[in-house]
Design an enzyme around this catalytic site. Sequence first.
Site: not given
Length: 304
Positions: A46, A71, A73-74, A100, A131, A166
């Site tokens: 993640k 969504a 939201g990381l 990542n 981002c 990416k």
Amino acid sequence: MKPDMSVTIAGINLRNPVMTASGTFGYGQEFAEYVDLETIGAFITKGLSLRPRAGNPTPRIVETPGGMLNAIGLQNVGIEAFIAKKVPFLRNVQTPAIANFFGSTIDEYAELAGRLDQIPEIAGLEVNISCPNVKQGGIVFGTDPKCAADVVTACRKATSKPLIVKLSPNVTDVVAMAKACADAGADALSLINTLTGLAIDLQKRKPVLANITGGLSGPAIKPVALRMVWQVARAVNLPLIGIGGIMNATDALEFMLAGATAIQVGTASFINPSAAQEIAVGMEAWMVANGVADIKTLIGALEA
Ligand SMILES: Cc1cc2nc3c(=O)[nH]c(=O)nc-3n(C[C@H](O)[C@H](O)[C@H](O)COP(=O)(O)O)c2cc1C
């Protein structure tokens, strides 16, 4: 005879080209009861940030025709907790784990790359440039070639591990982005991340997601992803990792013909947590049935 499924991406040797996509496979351990990690090529964590993130308010996932919109939201545990709580599991896994990560400033990206560089259990880094850059009024790093190059240059200086960039599909010219990242020192490119979308609840006259927009993934985006992999493969001399709507072995092999050296399985793991393992098995079966002895002969072999 058993076909040769091994590939090398950015200097990382993979037993087969199947990886799991960031955000759809936890930190590896969460999926270990569904996937024998030693049967896939690699897995991606993640997306990690310097500090833990709780993510967006709910609802943050909705199914759409041929795909899903998210969504999240990381949301992630942050680099400290990753090192303390997630990395120990990786010590007993032979399969390469790729981290990542993302930041909201160039300095954050560089700091994370430097921290991850120090972790022996991490085989390589995948930098998510989709981002917003807080210092430049929220412009997304991954939509401006100069901004993307600055991120890659800073990360390149901070790590000697393989650096995979990416790419976002939310751009007019993905080849320009790919070239900028290649020139700045990327060892490989993975594409694509999600496409920005919107789902609406007619009766409520409201967006379905609390965040309003979300990232579209799944079969709906496969043709876009294939097209982008094919375009970038013809223009940039770096190994590519194809991502986008890969649900089965056929999809995966199509990405290799388009020019991908490896592929990532994302949304498919939500429908079937064993998808990645099954896709690797299916690719091998296709090779046997079609007399293909070495999977590397398929890379970029599209007759177009
Ligand atoms: C729920 C969810 C979370 C994701 N989180 C991340 C992330 O943290 N970092 C990242 O680079 N991509 C993230 N992605 C994008 C996927 O890694 C992948 O690029 C995208 O979903 C397209 O592949 P797919 O159609 O096979 O799902 C996420 C995707 C989903 C569905």
